[in-house]
Design an enzyme around this catalytic site. Structure first.
Site, PDB file in Angstrom:
ATOM      1  N   CYS A 148     -49.200 -34.661  44.177  1.00  0.00           N
ATOM      2  CA  CYS A 148     -49.876 -33.870  45.215  1.00  0.00           C
ATOM      3  C   CYS A 148     -48.879 -33.412  46.277  1.00  0.00           C
ATOM      4  CB  CYS A 148     -51.009 -34.695  45.834  1.00  0.00           C
ATOM      5  SG  CYS A 148     -52.003 -33.772  47.012  1.00  0.00           S
ATOM      6  N   CYS A 149     -48.022 -34.359  46.748  1.00  0.00           N
ATOM      7  CA  CYS A 149     -47.012 -33.978  47.744  1.00  0.00           C
ATOM      8  C   CYS A 149     -46.055 -32.934  47.161  1.00  0.00           C
ATOM      9  CB  CYS A 149     -46.214 -35.199  48.203  1.00  0.00           C
ATOM     10  SG  CYS A 149     -47.076 -36.272  49.382  1.00  0.00           S
ATOM     11  N   CYS A 232     -51.087 -35.221  56.342  1.00  0.00           N
ATOM     12  CA  CYS A 232     -52.354 -34.671  55.871  1.00  0.00           C
ATOM     13  C   CYS A 232     -53.502 -35.604  56.285  1.00  0.00           C
ATOM     14  CB  CYS A 232     -52.335 -34.534  54.357  1.00  0.00           C
ATOM     15  SG  CYS A 232     -51.212 -33.257  53.751  1.00  0.00           S
ATOM     16  N   CYS A 235     -54.446 -38.730  54.204  1.00  0.00           N
ATOM     17  CA  CYS A 235     -53.341 -39.674  53.991  1.00  0.00           C
ATOM     18  C   CYS A 235     -52.813 -40.228  55.308  1.00  0.00           C
ATOM     19  CB  CYS A 235     -52.222 -39.003  53.205  1.00  0.00           C
ATOM     20  SG  CYS A 235     -52.740 -38.505  51.556  1.00  0.00           S
ATOM     21  N   CYS A 260     -42.584 -38.227  51.641  1.00  0.00           N
ATOM     22  CA  CYS A 260     -43.355 -37.276  50.858  1.00  0.00           C
ATOM     23  C   CYS A 260     -42.468 -36.407  49.988  1.00  0.00           C
ATOM     24  CB  CYS A 260     -44.194 -36.399  51.783  1.00  0.00           C
ATOM     25  SG  CYS A 260     -43.246 -35.690  53.114  1.00  0.00           S
TER      26      CYS A 260
HETATM   27 FE1  SF4 Z   1     -51.378 -34.617  49.125  1.00  0.00          FE
HETATM   28 FE2  SF4 Z   1     -51.608 -36.647  50.836  1.00  0.00          FE
HETATM   29 FE3  SF4 Z   1     -49.179 -35.677  50.161  1.00  0.00          FE
HETATM   30 FE4  SF4 Z   1     -50.866 -34.274  51.728  1.00  0.00          FE
HETATM   31  S1  SF4 Z   1     -49.853 -36.241  52.229  1.00  0.00           S
HETATM   32  S2  SF4 Z   1     -49.675 -33.493  50.055  1.00  0.00           S
HETATM   33  S3  SF4 Z   1     -52.873 -34.753  50.774  1.00  0.00           S
HETATM   34  S4  SF4 Z   1     -50.666 -36.738  48.840  1.00  0.00           S
END
Ligand code: SF4
Length: 267
Positions: A148-149, A232, A235, A260
């Site tokens: 996701c990151c 985010c 998170c 991240c």
């Molecule tokens: Fe995805 Fe969480 Fe990374 Fe944001 S902080 S990109 S929602 S995993």
């Protein structure tokens, strides 16, 4: 401690002249490790503005701040715009930010009259991820979180950095176990060996808070609700008294995993 001389800045400028993209060049041709070591020695103990001044004189317009509108980033924006109103700021809109983050981003845009260069994730990649794994896959495993990151932060960051010769961050040494070695100037090997400036490397959170207060800079209101570090929305959570400032980021993971992918390297 001596300041950088004009001739030293000229030498550095000459190394970068005519190199809109540093991709693929050998390290020694761009920015020797000796330069970085000498620069850090000269900048140690100097105010953050001096690091930024050196960065702007050396790299502008091929230098920009990566802003998440943290209290560190709004501090740097104030310093940057004071030094050069045309200084560049970019931000990654992951699509999952808190409302308060959007609010401070716009307050900063209006206060300083700057254009924030927003980068959004690749639409098709987000659609594929959400259709295949739902909206909270990052909680299921470290691999899913990195996926996701990677989509929402790393790929847009790489796009933002392409063409830049240097970027600026709000990293501080005391922020986490992964950041204790942060230097004022680094060679960013993960991003084609461009320069990475961390002007607040040696500042404490109290110094940052005092600067924001004294200069009446708009800041993310979540900081007043127990969020020292904000990413985010799904998170990030508030921390309890006595917890480490980064304890509210990806709180279900071990501390050494809490990056991240934006800041890859020795710290
Ligand atoms: Fe995805 Fe969480 Fe990374 Fe944001 S902080 S990109 S929602 S995993």
């Amino acid at each position: 401690m001596a300041q950088l001389t004009a001739s030293e800045v000229n030498v550095l400028n000459a190394r970068f002249e005519g190199r809109p993209s540093l991709e693929g060049e050998p390290l020694a041709a761009r920015f020797a490790a000796d330069d970085v070591t000498a620069l850090n020695a000269r900048l140690e103990g100097r105010p953050p503005q001096e690091v930024l001044k050196w960065g702007l004189e050396t790299f502008h317009p091929h230098i920009a701040l990566a802003s998440s509108f943290s209290v560190e980033d709004v501090t740097i924006i104030d310093m940057l715009v004071t030094l050069n109103p045309a200084a560049r700021v970019f931000a990654l809109d992951t699509g999952r930010l808190n409302e308060e983050t959007y609010q401070v981003a716009d307050a900063i845009r209006q206060r300083y009259g700057i254009t924030i260069e927003f980068y959004f994730p690749d639409r098709a990649a987000v659609e594929r991820l959400e259709r295949a794994k739902g909206l909270f896959s990052f909680r299921e495993s470290l691999a899913n979180r990195h996926e996701c990151c990677g989509i929402r932060k790393v790929e847009p960051l790489n796009r933002a950095l392409s063409g830049l010769k240097a970027w600026i961050t709000g990293l501080r040494r005391e922020q986490s176990v992964t950041r204790t070695q942060v230097g004022y100037v680094e060679l960013d090997a993960a991003h084609g060996n461009i320069a990475k400036l961390n002007p607040l490397a040696a500042w404490t959170s109290d110094q940052v808070s005092a600067y924001v207060r004294e200069n009446k800079i708009p800041y993310n209101k979540l900081h007043d609700q127990g969020y020292p570090s904000i990413g985010c929305a799904p998170c990030t959570r508030a921390i309890k008294a006595g917890e480490h400032p980064r304890a509210g980021r990806w709180w279900w993971e071990n501390p050494e995993h809490k990056e991240c992918g934006l800041h890859v390297g020795k710290h």
